[in-house]
Design an enzyme around this catalytic site. Structure first.
Site, short mmCIF file in Angstrom:
data_model
loop_
_atom_site.label_atom_id
_atom_site.label_comp_id
_atom_site.label_asym_id
_atom_site.label_seq_id
_atom_site.Cartn_x
_atom_site.Cartn_y
_atom_site.Cartn_z
N LYS A 1 -42.91 -14.02 -13.92
CA LYS A 1 -44.28 -14.71 -14.70
C LYS A 1 -43.08 -16.14 -14.15
CE LYS A 1 -47.44 -13.21 -17.69
NZ LYS A 1 -48.20 -13.15 -19.11
N LYS B 1 -51.74 -5.10 -10.20
CA LYS B 1 -52.73 -5.13 -11.33
C LYS B 1 -53.29 -5.95 -11.24
CE LYS B 1 -52.06 -6.88 -16.01
NZ LYS B 1 -51.81 -7.18 -16.93
N LYS C 1 -56.21 -11.41 -15.02
CA LYS C 1 -56.81 -11.72 -15.49
C LYS C 1 -56.86 -13.75 -14.99
CE LYS C 1 -56.58 -12.03 -20.05
NZ LYS C 1 -55.07 -11.92 -20.71
#
Ligand code: AMP
Ligand code: TRP
Length: 336
Positions: free
Chosen positions: A113, A199, A202
């Site tokens: 991230k 993956k 969202k």
């Protein structure tokens, strides 16, 4: 006999995806009859990445409504918004003081991230992204749970929560139950439809790559139709060589509760169009009643009340735990 306990949550950084549902929420719903469950919406974790405030509000309302629409039941489980139980943040702070820069630096989610934030060129890395696992450790250790049902990508965070718990128990007396990660259904991760090696997330920037729990049937059909496969036109369960096809098979297998072998037999002598049609219809069939319930609940007073009751119930436990931790650490004026 007292029930074993579980805690888990989802970060409302976007609309809940099919990956969240098949990866974890579906199992939570099944666990409710057997376990005492604490399920929350991790809004304090959401702000470890830059958020637009109106979008965040919308996302957290969507995620909470979806919890209930998917079958989470306020009469069976304790369901709440993380920030409504302020003890989480306070215990999170304490956890910050009981973890090390070294262990936090090893978290793969932080590496991924922070690289994303950096490459955007717009923002600097928030310190909260680095200390994300300490708040998560607080969420987990607060309720003395036996299990934490999460997707495989969260395993490292459960490990660090365990390490902190063991360390603090040794230093300050018996404070926390040591929890175990319960990695959901066969370790299956639902993958991105456009890049099946990563993956389904969202926070993906490509809407075609993910299916959200609020997509309309036509959108679902067109996204599955456009999902990346390969040119072999052979339906075989082989993630290494056929990640796109295998991902579609996984979705169908979880939805129908069947094995690889049964899935391969089902599509024997069929082609990718058949595979995609079947997968799309299975998703539509599962999602339609969930969306109907979602629409009934979205603006209901009933749901607000459930979340308030959930927070009240969680707060009682959290308050006691925090008092005990503070007492054992010498933070109280008088020893109790
Ligand atoms: P997140 O969306 O990252 O907040 O994840 C919420 C929960 O859903 C975690 O337990 C994740 O491991 C799980 N999860 C998220 N995405 C997927 C996916 N694509 N497949 C399976 N599980 C997932
Ligand atoms: N980090 C989790 C995720 O993104 C969400 C989360 C926050 C969580 N606190 C938790 C999950 C405690 C389980 C237990 O998926």
């Amino acid at each position: 006999m007292t029930k074993k306990k579980m805690v888990s949550g989802i970060t409302p950084s976007g609309t809940m995806t099919l990956g969240n549902y098949l990866g974890v929420v579906k199992q939570w719903v099944e666990f409710q009859n057997e376990y005492d469950m604490y399920i929350f919406i991790a809004n304090l974790h959401a702000i470890t990445m830059p958020q637009d405030k109106e979008k965040l509000r919308k996302n957290l309302k969507e995620v909470s409504t979806l919890y209930f629409a998917c079958g989470m039941d306020a009469n069976k489980s304790t369901i709440f918004l993380q920030s409504d139980v302020m003890e989480h943040a306070q215990l999170g702070w304490i956890m910050n003081t009981q973890s090390t820069m070294g262990e936090l630096s090893r978290m793969t989610q932080f590496k991924d991230k922070s690289a994303k934030v950096e490459s955007s060129g717009k923002e600097s890395i928030p310190a909260g992204l680095f200390t994300y696992p300490t708040l998560m450790a607080a969420d987990i250790l607060m309720y003395d749970v036996d299990f934490v049902p999460v997707g495989v990508d969260q395993k490292q965070h459960i490990e660090i929560a365990r390490d902190i718990a063991i360390r603090m128990n040794n230093k300050f007396g018996d404070l926390f139950t040591i929890p175990e990660a319960l990695i959901t259904k066969n370790n299956i991760k639902i993958m991105d439809l456009q890049d099946p090696t990563k993956k389904m997330s969202k926070s993906s920037t490509n809407p075609k790559a993910i299916i959200t729990m609020l997509d309309k049937p036509e959108e679902i059909r067109s996204k599955i139709k456009a999902a990346v496969t390969d040119s072999e036109n052979l339906i075989k369960y082989d993630f290494e060589n056929k990640p796109g096809v295998t991902n579609l098979m996984n979705i169908y297998m979880i939805l129908k509760g069947i094995t690889k072998e049964q899935a391969e037999a089902h599509w024997n002598n069929k082609n990718y169009k058949d595979l995609k049609d079947d997968v799309a219809e299975a998703i539509v069939e599962m999602i339609t009643p969930i969306q109907n319930r979602y629409n009934e609940l979205y603006n209901s007073k009933e749901m607000e009340q459930w979340l308030e009751d959930g927070a009240n119930k969680a707060r009682k436990i959290a308050y006691k735990k925090l008092q005990k931790v503070q007492n054992n650490m010498g933070l109280n004026y008088k020893r109790k």
